[in-house]
Design an enzyme around this catalytic site. Structure first.
Site, PDB file in Angstrom:
ATOM      1  NE  ARG A 169      -3.925  18.598  22.435  1.00  0.00           N
ATOM      2  CZ  ARG A 169      -4.730  18.469  21.394  1.00  0.00           C
ATOM      3  NH1 ARG A 169      -5.359  19.539  20.926  1.00  0.00           N
ATOM      4  NH2 ARG A 169      -4.887  17.298  20.819  1.00  0.00           N
ATOM      5  CG  ASP A 198      11.074  10.347  -0.423  1.00  0.00           C
ATOM      6  OD1 ASP A 198      11.190   9.935  -1.589  1.00  0.00           O
ATOM      7  OD2 ASP A 198      11.240  11.538  -0.099  1.00  0.00           O
ATOM      8  CB  THR A 253      -6.487   8.693  13.741  1.00  0.00           C
ATOM      9  OG1 THR A 253      -5.588   9.734  14.084  1.00  0.00           O
ATOM     10  CG2 THR A 253      -6.001   7.394  14.327  1.00  0.00           C
ATOM     11  CE  LYS A 262       3.845  12.589  19.371  1.00  0.00           C
ATOM     12  NZ  LYS A 262       3.847  13.473  18.207  1.00  0.00           N
ATOM     13  CG  ASP A 292       5.295  11.490  15.390  1.00  0.00           C
ATOM     14  OD1 ASP A 292       5.172  10.690  14.438  1.00  0.00           O
ATOM     15  OD2 ASP A 292       4.335  12.116  15.885  1.00  0.00           O
ATOM     16  CE  LYS A 304       2.338  10.636  12.238  1.00  0.00           C
ATOM     17  NZ  LYS A 304       2.696  11.729  13.158  1.00  0.00           N
TER      18      LYS A 304
HETATM   19  O1  C5P Z   1      -2.167  16.563  23.071  1.00  0.00           O
HETATM   20  P1  C5P Z   1      -2.455  15.144  22.652  1.00  0.00           P
HETATM   21  O2  C5P Z   1      -2.418  14.174  23.808  1.00  0.00           O
HETATM   22  O3  C5P Z   1      -3.687  15.027  21.821  1.00  0.00           O
HETATM   23  O4  C5P Z   1      -1.195  14.794  21.739  1.00  0.00           O
HETATM   24  C1  C5P Z   1      -1.140  13.606  21.038  1.00  0.00           C
HETATM   25  C2  C5P Z   1       0.087  13.569  20.164  1.00  0.00           C
HETATM   26  O5  C5P Z   1       0.036  12.388  19.375  1.00  0.00           O
HETATM   27  C3  C5P Z   1       0.202  14.723  19.184  1.00  0.00           C
HETATM   28  O6  C5P Z   1       1.597  15.013  19.042  1.00  0.00           O
HETATM   29  C4  C5P Z   1      -0.354  14.197  17.909  1.00  0.00           C
HETATM   30  O7  C5P Z   1       0.209  14.770  16.766  1.00  0.00           O
HETATM   31  C5  C5P Z   1       0.031  12.724  17.991  1.00  0.00           C
HETATM   32  N1  C5P Z   1      -0.855  11.820  17.225  1.00  0.00           N
HETATM   33  C6  C5P Z   1      -2.221  11.744  17.416  1.00  0.00           C
HETATM   34  N2  C5P Z   1      -2.993  10.877  16.697  1.00  0.00           N
HETATM   35  C7  C5P Z   1      -2.432  10.092  15.810  1.00  0.00           C
HETATM   36  C8  C5P Z   1      -1.052  10.132  15.603  1.00  0.00           C
HETATM   37  C9  C5P Z   1      -0.292  11.020  16.347  1.00  0.00           C
HETATM   38  O8  C5P Z   1      -2.757  12.471  18.234  1.00  0.00           O
HETATM   39  N3  C5P Z   1      -3.180   9.232  15.171  1.00  0.00           N
END
Ligand code: C5P
Length: 242
Positions: free
Chosen positions: A216, A68, A125, A36, A63, A65
């Site tokens: 992460r 516009d 979220t 991503k 990603d 998003k």
């Molecule tokens: O490190 P982690 O597993 O939390 O990463 C989740 C990824 O998904 C990040 O790139 C974050 O920006 C994205 N994301 C999220 N929650 C959302 C939409 C996207 O954590 N509702």
């Protein structure tokens, strides 16, 4: 089954530089299904980031998003699709006309050749019921998410990005074939970080997620390749039970 499970895992390449991105793609290609690329990496490195992943044989979820006017998003979407990404997204709050125009522009450009999946973000979220009220939306996220997912489906989109707790609501209104991509996934032994409404990989797949976004828990693991493998094994075990 392991290969099918691996294709469901999306690694969030939340890094600053192209060389860091390359490091992760080299380590994890063949171990995850997609990479991503989000606003941070794309703003810094642009299409080169997508090109690098594709050159290494990886697939991309872009990603960005988009939100516009219909014409602008439709044109940006065609450009995103030209980069060779497998999936990308826009904000459903941009409205049905914007979503329909984008879906139509993609279909016209690709004419039946494998076009990328077009996904909608419903309600971020990070937006609580109170944050929605502040911007003049009286409905709760639980009402807004399925409503916007349904609108996205009617507009011809392929699916949505949704948190684990929204999956059932969306499946209820959009049916089994609508694609659901789920972030906020944490294996049992991993830190929650700043994610609040989390689910394990098994819970998310059991609830009906088609793809899981994980950053992460893999990137900060002592053994990232091992962490990716154990998530894939967890997904495969649920798929076998179905
Ligand atoms: O490190 P982690 O597993 O939390 O990463 C989740 C990824 O998904 C990040 O790139 C974050 O920006 C994205 N994301 C999220 N929650 C959302 C939409 C996207 O954590 N509702």
């Amino acid at each position: 089954m392991m290969d099918k499970a691996r294709r469901k895992l999306i690694f969030a390449l939340d890094v600053e530089t192209l060389s860091e991105a390359k490091h992760w793609v080299t380590r994890l290609r063949g171990r995850v299904g997609l990479f991503k690329v989000g606003k941070q990496l794309f703003t810094r490195c642009g299409p080169e980031a997508v090109g690098m992943i594709r050159d290494q044989g990886g697939d991309v979820f872009l990603d960005l998003k988009y939100h516009d006017i219909p014409n602008t998003v439709a044109k940006a979407a065609v450009e995103a699709s030209r980069l060779g990404v497998k999936m990308f997204n826009l904000h459903a709050l941009g409205g049905k006309e914007m979503m329909s125009a984008t879906a139509a522009a993609l279909s016209e450009h690709w004419e039946g050749r494998g076009k990328p999946l077009l996904l909608a973000v419903t309600i971020l979220t990070s937006m609580s019921a109170e944050a929605l009220r502040e911007v003049g939306i009286p409905s709760s996220p639980e009402e807004m998410v399925p409503r916007l997912a349904q609108l996205a489906k009617q507009a011809g989109l392929d699916g949505v990005v949704a948190s684990p707790r929204e999956i059932a609501l969306i499946r209820g209104v959009c049916g089994p074939d609508f694609v659901i991509v789920t972030p906020g996934v944490r294996p049992l032994n991993a830190a929650a970080d700043d994610q609040k409404r989390i689910a394990t990989p098994a819970q998310a797949v059991r609830a009906g997620a088609d793809y899981l976004v994980v950053g992460r828990p893999i990137a900060t693991a002592a053994d990232p390749e091992g962490a990716a493998l154990s998530i894939v094994e967890e997904i495969a075990a649920v798929m076998e039970a179905f």
